[in-house]
Scaffold this active site. Structure first.
Site, PDB file in Angstrom:
ATOM      1  N   GLY A 117       0.846  -1.185   0.000  1.00 53.98           N
ATOM      2  CA  GLY A 117       0.000   0.000   0.000  1.00 53.98           C
ATOM      3  C   GLY A 117       0.886   1.241   0.000  1.00 53.98           C
ATOM      4  CG  ASP A 143      -7.678   0.515   3.444  1.00 53.00           C
ATOM      5  OD1 ASP A 143      -8.392  -0.460   3.743  1.00 53.00           O
ATOM      6  OD2 ASP A 143      -6.785   0.960   4.177  1.00 53.00           O
TER       7      ASP A 143
HETATM    8  O1  F6P Z   1      -5.130  -1.048   5.360  1.00 57.85           O
HETATM    9  C1  F6P Z   1      -5.841  -2.238   5.365  1.00 57.85           C
HETATM   10  C2  F6P Z   1      -6.604  -2.395   6.647  1.00 57.85           C
HETATM   11  O2  F6P Z   1      -7.349  -3.606   6.573  1.00 57.85           O
HETATM   12  C3  F6P Z   1      -7.519  -1.236   7.002  1.00 57.85           C
HETATM   13  O3  F6P Z   1      -8.724  -1.251   6.280  1.00 57.85           O
HETATM   14  C4  F6P Z   1      -7.676  -1.470   8.497  1.00 57.85           C
HETATM   15  O4  F6P Z   1      -7.995  -0.283   9.154  1.00 57.85           O
HETATM   16  C5  F6P Z   1      -6.309  -1.960   8.897  1.00 57.85           C
HETATM   17  O5  F6P Z   1      -5.715  -2.510   7.746  1.00 57.85           O
HETATM   18  C6  F6P Z   1      -6.316  -2.988   9.993  1.00 57.85           C
HETATM   19  O6  F6P Z   1      -5.014  -3.243  10.370  1.00 57.85           O
HETATM   20  P1  F6P Z   1      -4.583  -4.508  11.235  1.00 57.85           P
HETATM   21  O7  F6P Z   1      -4.472  -5.661  10.289  1.00 57.85           O
HETATM   22  O8  F6P Z   1      -3.276  -4.101  11.815  1.00 57.85           O
HETATM   23  O9  F6P Z   1      -5.651  -4.731  12.257  1.00 57.85           O
END
Ligand code: F6P
Length: 364
Positions: A117, A143
């Protein structure tokens, strides 16, 4: 045929569906098209910090067509451990970027493909500049907030999962005369909420890009319940703020902060304002897993081939991108430009308004 090369590929940041399809396309193009060697680096840049470097040579057997269907990433990934500010056990930070660059040299890589990303791609670009590493970036994230491309790998699958959740919530909402609130991911980007909300027939869609009034939302739901149907479906992106203008977030054990919980906040307020019974579903990480949809597989395949072709042409510091049903490449810097912000003439916003879906910003 170009001179024999050894290239590396890594996945970095939160995983999503379609990463293995990218890896498979990179291996297929590099091995079959050019006769190159491909090393898959484990756990993003973390694999390059290990000694010996944590990597594996990928071939047409280990990265074959079955990878198209496989969720997650066979290489592993991390969204922690920025090598420029690597977390230490005592809470401090250390710059370990030179060790990562050394890891790339130890593997004998002529070029690196980074699948990430915007955050991961920014770190990889900084490493590439510091170490003179030829780098090509491939955008991935549910996202869909990487600049320069209409779609990132993983977005379509996340929208499909969220749409299916609405399909399942609607009958139970109707059976019990309830307002069902579905909270979806997306950080500060409302694209999953908007696309799935329209595809699933939501009555209200709230996204971080559009400030909302809870009174407008409540009035819309009340109007529906006294009119056409006795239930309502609300889709809210996790990055939507509460009525004090703050994100609803949670500090995780490792110290990082994630969004989550705005759905419950809205559920209580909507119940108070409308008298309706509300229930909340927080979809979470199921949006990141599962088999990739056909279009994520397609984009992933096109991106993998294009990235290898860029290396063959000696064109680096590029991002492969998808625009108007075409794969192309743009400067890697484009990844960090604001992604498609929802302008007032955005096709999907106009569609939502045309369908009388409440976006919380005006009385319908
Ligand atoms: O950036 C991708 C994402 O899935 C977001 O939509 C979400 O806020 C975040 O990552 C969640 O992160 P983690 O996997 O650290 O809980």
């Amino acid at each position: 045929m170009t001179t024999a090369k050894t290239i590396g590929v890594l996945t970095s940041g939160g995983d999503c569906a379609g990463l293995n399809a990218v890896i498979r396309a990179v291996v297929a193009r590099a091995v079959k098209g050019y006769g190159w060697r491909v090393f898959g680096i484990h756990q993003g840049t973390r694999g390059l910090l290990s000694r010996p470097v944590d990597a594996v040579q990928l071939d047409l057997d280990s990265a074959g067509a079955a990878m198209l269907r496989l969720a997650g990433t066979i290489l592993g990934s991390t969204n922690r451990g920025d090598p420029f500010a690597y977390p230490l056990p005592d809470g401090g930070r250390q710059d370990r970027s030179q060790e990562v660059i050394e890891g790339i040299r130890l593997l004998g890589l002529d070029a690196l493909i980074g699948i990430g990303g915007d955050g991961s791609l920014a770190i990889l670009r900084r490493l590439a500049q510091q170490g003179g590493i030829p780098l090509v970036g491939i955008p991935k994230t549910i996202d869909n907030d990487v600049g320069g491309t209409e779609s990132s790998v993983g977005f379509h699958t996340a929208v499909m999962v969220a749409t299916e959740a609405i399909d399942r919530l609607q009958p139970t909402a109707a059976s019990h005369d309830r307002v069902m609130i579905l909270e979806v991911m997306g950080r500060d980007c409302g694209q999953i909420a908007l696309a799935a909300g329209i595809a699933g027939g939501a009555d209200v869609i709230l996204v971080p890009e559009i400030p909302y009034s809870i009174d407008v939302v409540a009035a819309h739901i009340s109007k529906l319940r006294h009119g056409t149907h006795n239930f309502a479906i609300v889709v809210v992106a996790e990055g939507v703020r509460n009525d004090s203008g703050a994100h609803v977030e949670r500090r995780q054990a490792m110290g990082n902060v994630t969004y989550g919980g705005i759905g419950h906040v809205l559920g209580e307020t909507i119940a108070q304002l409308t008298g309706a019974e509300t229930r909340v579903t927080v979809l979470g990480h199921v949006q990141r897993g599962g088999q990739p949809t056909w279009d994520d597989r397609l984009i992933a395949s096109a991106f993998g081939v294009q990235a290898v072709d860029l290396i063959a042409e000696g064109r680096y510091d590029r991002l492969v991108a998808w625009r108007n049903r075409r794969v192309l490449d743009v400067p890697l810097l484009a990844a960090f430009e604001p992604a498609q912000r929802m302008a007032s003439d955005d096709t999907l916003l106009r569609t939502a308004r045309g369908l009388d879906i409440c976006l919380g910003d005006q009385t319908m």
